[in-house]
Design an enzyme around this catalytic site. Sequence first.
Site, PDB file in Angstrom:
ATOM      1  CG  ASP A  67      -0.352  -0.468   2.328  1.00 28.10           C
ATOM      2  OD1 ASP A  67       1.115  -0.397   2.677  1.00 28.10           O
ATOM      3  OD2 ASP A  67      -0.939  -0.889   3.303  1.00 28.10           O
ATOM      4  CG  ASN A 136      -8.628  -1.462  12.176  1.00 26.38           C
ATOM      5  OD1 ASN A 136      -7.742  -2.071  11.396  1.00 26.38           O
ATOM      6  ND2 ASN A 136      -9.055  -0.443  11.591  1.00 26.38           N
ATOM      7  CD  GLU A 143      -8.530   0.865   7.662  1.00 31.05           C
ATOM      8  OE1 GLU A 143      -8.434  -0.206   8.676  1.00 31.05           O
ATOM      9  OE2 GLU A 143      -8.136   2.122   7.911  1.00 31.05           O
TER      10      GLU A 143
END
Length: 247
Positions: A67, A136, A143
């Site tokens: 990324d 998370n 995400e």
Amino acid sequence: MRIYQTENYQQMSKKAANIIAAQIISNPESILGLATGSTPIGTYKNLVKKYQDGDIDFKGITSINLDEYVGLSKDDDQSYRYFMNDNLFNHVNIDINNTYVPDGTQKDAELECKKYDEIIKKSGGIDLQLLGIGQNSHIGFNEPDSVFTFGTHCVDLTENTINANARFFDDINKVPKKAYSMGIGNIFSAKKILLVASGENKAQAVYDSFFSAITPNVPASILQLHSDVILVADKDALKIVNDKGLI
Ligand code: PGA
């Protein structure tokens, strides 16, 4: 899945570097999927040492990173291209033309994502994908979501991720809000996955990802379906898993 539990971060880094070195030695033309973040820094340090000692050679290696922040150029010291050059590429004999990181300055997101998917496809596929994990449970910048996204895409970073990454910036307002990220499908297509985790702040993510339900709300949980995953984690990151007697 194979789990290696280590005493601490240093041992985690050493073990992960040994696994990557084994991949490089067994196939000197390996395609490595690489990751940024604080967790892999020790792994890269160990790999540089192995290179300096003459144990591994990066000449034939291709790397494809997960990324990049949208809006940051390769010269920005917060960009992931800068991170990779600084932590690994500048210290080993990899051909820099064979190292790929999404171009954060490309404004046409659709074009950049298409180009990146093409790079992965043309490489013939990633042999070993190194991953960190977010608090998370994100992998790359995938995400928590209602679906697993297959290919490279432009992501709106969650508040949780922006807060977690603020420690690298002098002002939270400077943390980019978007990133280009390989998709879950790109990651899942790697032949082998190596996920590194350290510290108690990752214990919930490790438990949720590997010992709970598979759901796009816990992006790393998809890895439970992959046939060749190695988790290298220190005992703090495995705290909940240990407390529940699961390993
Ligand atoms: P960290 O980030 O290694 O800096 O904790 C991991 C990630 O967000 O993937």
